[in-house]
Design a protein around this motif. Structure first.
Motif, PDB file in Angstrom:
ATOM      1  N   GLN A   1      15.247   9.603  -2.105  1.00  0.00           N
ATOM      2  CA  GLN A   1      15.049   9.421  -0.659  1.00  0.00           C
ATOM      3  C   GLN A   1      14.498   8.037  -0.333  1.00  0.00           C
ATOM      4  OE1 GLN A   1      12.961  12.177   1.778  1.00  0.00           O
ATOM      5  NE2 GLN A   1      14.261  13.955   1.274  1.00  0.00           N
ATOM      6  N   LEU A   2      13.575   7.584  -1.151  1.00  0.00           N
ATOM      7  CA  LEU A   2      12.940   6.287  -0.899  1.00  0.00           C
ATOM      8  C   LEU A   2      13.927   5.130  -1.027  1.00  0.00           C
ATOM      9  CD1 LEU A   2       9.537   6.764  -2.793  1.00  0.00           C
ATOM     10  CD2 LEU A   2       9.904   6.721  -0.310  1.00  0.00           C
ATOM     11  N   SER A   3      14.950   5.326  -1.873  1.00  0.00           N
ATOM     12  CA  SER A   3      15.920   4.241  -2.107  1.00  0.00           C
ATOM     13  C   SER A   3      17.183   4.381  -1.264  1.00  0.00           C
ATOM     14  CB  SER A   3      16.297   4.187  -3.590  1.00  0.00           C
ATOM     15  OG  SER A   3      16.911   5.401  -3.980  1.00  0.00           O
ATOM     16  N   ASP A   4      17.266   5.439  -0.443  1.00  0.00           N
ATOM     17  CA  ASP A   4      18.471   5.701   0.345  1.00  0.00           C
ATOM     18  C   ASP A   4      18.169   5.552   1.834  1.00  0.00           C
ATOM     19  OD1 ASP A   4      20.837   6.501   1.415  1.00  0.00           O
ATOM     20  OD2 ASP A   4      20.935   8.449   0.402  1.00  0.00           O
ATOM     21  N   ASN A   5      18.539   4.402   2.391  1.00  0.00           N
ATOM     22  CA  ASN A   5      18.255   4.132   3.802  1.00  0.00           C
ATOM     23  C   ASN A   5      19.041   5.041   4.739  1.00  0.00           C
ATOM     24  OD1 ASN A   5      16.480   2.057   3.162  1.00  0.00           O
ATOM     25  ND2 ASN A   5      18.127   0.523   3.073  1.00  0.00           N
ATOM     26  N   ALA A   6      20.084   5.670   4.223  1.00  0.00           N
ATOM     27  CA  ALA A   6      20.918   6.539   5.058  1.00  0.00           C
ATOM     28  C   ALA A   6      20.152   7.763   5.543  1.00  0.00           C
ATOM     29  CB  ALA A   6      22.152   6.984   4.275  1.00  0.00           C
TER      30      ALA A   6
ATOM     31  N   VAL B   1       0.836  -1.200   0.000  1.00  0.00           N
ATOM     32  CA  VAL B   1       0.000   0.000   0.000  1.00  0.00           C
ATOM     33  C   VAL B   1       0.873   1.254   0.000  1.00  0.00           C
ATOM     34  CG1 VAL B   1      -1.671   1.335   1.325  1.00  0.00           C
ATOM     35  CG2 VAL B   1      -1.931  -1.146   1.155  1.00  0.00           C
ATOM     36  N   ARG B   2       1.965   1.188   0.826  1.00  0.00           N
ATOM     37  CA  ARG B   2       2.879   2.338   0.883  1.00  0.00           C
ATOM     38  C   ARG B   2       3.521   2.579  -0.478  1.00  0.00           C
ATOM     39  NH1 ARG B   2       7.645   2.750   5.314  1.00  0.00           N
ATOM     40  NH2 ARG B   2       5.851   3.188   6.662  1.00  0.00           N
ATOM     41  N   LYS B   3       3.894   1.505  -1.167  1.00  0.00           N
ATOM     42  CA  LYS B   3       4.523   1.635  -2.485  1.00  0.00           C
ATOM     43  C   LYS B   3       3.578   2.320  -3.471  1.00  0.00           C
ATOM     44  CE  LYS B   3       6.846  -0.995  -6.120  1.00  0.00           C
ATOM     45  NZ  LYS B   3       7.210  -2.355  -6.611  1.00  0.00           N
ATOM     46  N   MET B   4       2.311   1.905  -3.456  1.00  0.00           N
ATOM     47  CA  MET B   4       1.311   2.508  -4.346  1.00  0.00           C
ATOM     48  C   MET B   4       1.101   3.988  -4.009  1.00  0.00           C
ATOM     49  SD  MET B   4      -1.528  -0.535  -4.669  1.00  0.00           S
ATOM     50  CE  MET B   4      -2.645   0.481  -5.638  1.00  0.00           C
ATOM     51  N   THR B   5       1.091   4.274  -2.708  1.00  0.00           N
ATOM     52  CA  THR B   5       0.914   5.659  -2.282  1.00  0.00           C
ATOM     53  C   THR B   5       2.081   6.518  -2.752  1.00  0.00           C
ATOM     54  OG1 THR B   5      -0.315   4.944  -0.326  1.00  0.00           O
ATOM     55  CG2 THR B   5       0.603   7.166  -0.281  1.00  0.00           C
TER      56      THR B   5
END
Length: 259
Positions: free
Chosen positions: A29-34, A2-6
């Motif tokens: 930002q979504l792909s950078d856990n740092a 659900v978060r991905k779709m949002t």
């Protein structure tokens, strides 16, 4: 899931609203856990900063494109202050702050062919673009031709308005050739419309005293000079020692360009 779709929906909306830089930054930002340790406010602030900077840069480049500078590479930091040129560095640095535009003053740049008038005027124009003032560079022969053609095509008011409203108008080859009476009247209208409202840089091989002959009609000449000279900073580029002090055309490799 659900978060991905949002998140995808959010990115699509950002792109649709033309927040493209923010969308790209959000994706990173979504792909950078740092960045996970940052608060919501901090992450939002980073996104806004990216979009803000992108829009400012785009506006800056758009202003440069619209200005149509003769020498778009010109830079105040690269101005040649050789002793023979007699340039006042403090004066040029003061002008580069663009306070004169805010105060609606003019600048007269005088010097012989090749002295670097065009380069200096374009460098000051670039500083104005950096501060997000609208700028237009034009040679005087082009300006009077523009207005003459516009009059014939019924678009005079539109073209005149463009010259009137631009915050910094750079007029090169000022009074290089004699004006007809109609051309002189058009020039007076432009100068009058901009007087004490906006700023103009005049690049000329002649001092204001020499403009009279080029304008011809005495009353028109007096009216034009009266609206320029008293509100202007004056820069005279000299070349005292031709051997030791190359012309700006040679310095900047502009032998086929105006200066």
């Amino acid at each position: 899931e659900v978060r991905k779709m949002t998140n995808e929906s959010t990115m699509n909306k950002l792109i649709e609203m033309r927040f493209t830089a923010m969308a790209d930054a959000f994706r990173i930002q979504l792909s950078d856990n740092a960045l996970n340790h940052l608060s919501f406010e901090e992450r939002l602030g980073l996104l806004v900063d990216v979009e803000y900077t992108s829009r400012k840069n785009n506006k800056f480049h758009r202003l440069i494109k619209l200005a149509k500078f003769d020498q778009p590479h010109a830079s105040v930091s690269d101005i040649n202050y050789s002793s023979g040129r007699m340039l006042n560095k403090a004066q040029i640095q003061k002008l580069s702050t663009c306070d004169y535009i805010h105060e609606a003053h003019n600048v007269i740049i005088m010097g012989a062919t090749g002295a670097g008038k065009s380069y200096l005027s374009c460098a000051l124009g670039m500083e104005a673009c950096k501060r997000f003032y609208s700028v237009k560079y034009v040679r005087l022969p082009e300006l009077v031709t523009d207005l003459a053609i516009a009059r014939g095509e019924g678009t005079y008011k539109k073209i005149f308005s463009q010259y009137k409203k631009v915050q910094l108008l750079v007029i090169d080859e000022w009074m290089l050739v004699n004006l007809t009476e109609n051309e002189a009247r058009d020039v007076l209208e432009i100068v009058q419309a901009r007087h004490k409202r906006t700023s103009t840089i005049f690049c000329s091989q002649f001092s204001p005293a020499g403009w009279h002959k080029k304008i011809g009609e005495t009353a028109l000449a007096d009216a034009i000079l009266d609206r320029i000279v008293h509100d202007s900073y004056t820069i005279e580029i000299q070349n005292k020692d031709g051997k030791a002090d190359q012309s700006m055309r040679e310095v900047y490799g502009l032998k086929n360009s105006k200066a």
